[in-house]
Design an enzyme around this catalytic site. Structure first.
Site, PDB file in Angstrom:
ATOM      1  N   HIS A   7      41.420  42.862  50.152  1.00 43.30           N
ATOM      2  CA  HIS A   7      40.930  41.509  49.884  1.00 43.30           C
ATOM      3  C   HIS A   7      42.084  40.510  49.797  1.00 43.30           C
ATOM      4  CE1 HIS A   7      37.877  38.981  47.311  1.00 43.30           C
ATOM      5  NE2 HIS A   7      38.073  38.497  48.527  1.00 43.30           N
ATOM      6  N   TYR A  32      34.925  38.472  42.167  1.00 39.38           N
ATOM      7  CA  TYR A  32      33.792  37.576  41.979  1.00 39.38           C
ATOM      8  C   TYR A  32      33.277  37.647  40.540  1.00 39.38           C
ATOM      9  CZ  TYR A  32      33.763  37.845  47.119  1.00 39.38           C
ATOM     10  OH  TYR A  32      34.102  37.832  48.449  1.00 39.38           O
TER      11      TYR A  32
END
Length: 348
Positions: A157, A68
């Site tokens: 992830h 992010y």
């Protein structure tokens, strides 16, 4: 096997634990992707205000990732939480993408310059790495960016295209970190249900984070993932309940899974909105409450980029959703007849 309806959490701050880990999470949790300048810049001040607003609303579970904003989300979240008692909240981050310095590329004009939809200078590149060494290095790097003394939960992830390495190397590395006490709970986070079901069945994860696959418009996680999690005592954190925008504001041009929504999906979303509003419930509230019809769901993760968005999410979450509304959603074929829905305890 299908889990039956259960009482929905009454408040944002209602606490449950992830699987058998003992790690507490609030019913509503804070997703920090937007703090990494997802699609548009966010100032440091606005990012901090969003986290503080979440805290004031009773949220005590915060989720981030190196992906992010090339680490920006982790840095901002760590900064905002650093003054809090570390034993009073739960923080999760993710592994699988290492950030490698690459020199500045692209401008600093606020455009999405990193190539992944985040409005940050492309000073690093993401390198997929689910090896044991890569997992350890990622956790160490995240601790430095966060500036905190520990991470409570670590998810693999998006291992979609890296299943072999993730199961063979990445997952065992997480198990070792948990055994050492470096992290308290482990799992995987993905935008699909099939591989998460495999993690539930074939490993000893505590929880999985499933984004966009258990919503008013997409219940694929209800076929196998959620029943398996219930049967095995595992938890599911549900993200993406607005399906990237369509269930937040259904209108022509709205997005579903980050692409323009089809007319069929838009029609279903508009029908859902009409039903909810006939019962005095905003569609956003129904979308936030829906996942709690499943016993395995521990928390709903909502992204926010401002204090106002946090306040709206908390207000929507606190909105009561009457049984007649859920019945009508089934009658309108928005939900299938056998889809479990929340049963809320009537207030005296």
């Amino acid at each position: 096997m299908s889990a039956g309806p259960v009482s929905a959490p009454g408040e944002v701050a209602d606490i449950t634990t992830l699987g058998r880990s003992g790690v507490p999470v609030t019913a509503l949790s804070f997703g920090a992707a937007a703090l990494g300048n997802l699609f548009a810049p966010v100032t440091d001040e606005a990012a901090a205000e969003a986290v503080h607003a979440a805290w004031d609303a009773g949220i005590r579970y915060f989720d981030t990732a190196p992906h992010y904003g090339l680490g920006l989300s982790e840095r901002r979240l760590g900064d905002a939480l650093r003054g809090r008692d570390r034993d009073t909240y739960t923080l999760s981050t993710k592994v699988g993408r290492l950030l490698v310095a690459d020199g500045p590329r692209g401008g600093r004009d606020g455009g999405c310059t990193d190539g992944e939809g985040f409005a940050v200078p492309a000073t690093h590149r993401r390198v997929w790495d689910f090896s044991g060494d890569g997992v350890r290095r990622s956790v160490e790097d995240s601790l430095q960016r966060l500036g905190l003394d520990r991470i409570d939960v670590v998810y693999l992830h998006d291992p979609d295209d890296h299943a072999d390495q993730a199961f063979r190397e990445g997952y065992p590395a997480l198990e070792r970190l948990r055994a050492e006490g470096t992290v308290r709970a482990i799992g995987a986070g993905m935008n699909q249900a099939a591989m998460l079901t495999r993690f539930i069945r074939d490993t000893d994860v505590d929880a999985v984070l499933c984004a966009g696959r258990y919503t008013l418009l997409d219940q694929r996680a209800g076929d196998e993932l959620l029943p398996e999690a219930t049967a095995r005592g595992k938890s599911v954190v549900v993200g993406g309940v607005f399906n990237s925008g369509l269930l937040a504001d259904p209108r022509p041009g709205a997005t579903y899974d980050y692409a323009p929504a089809s007319m069929d999906l838009l029609d279903r979303a508009l029908r859902a909105k009409a039903v909810a509003e006939r019962h005095g419930v905003p569609l956003r509230a129904a979308a936030l409450r829906f996942p709690f019809g499943r016993t395995a769901v521990a928390s709903v993760l909502v992204g926010a980029r401002s204090a106002a968005e946090v306040a709206d999410a908390a207000a929507m979450f606190a909105t009561r959703t009457p049984a007649r509304m859920w019945e009508e959603l089934r009658g309108e074929s928005v939900l299938g007849a056998d889809v479990p829905v929340p049963v809320e305890v009537e207030q005296p």
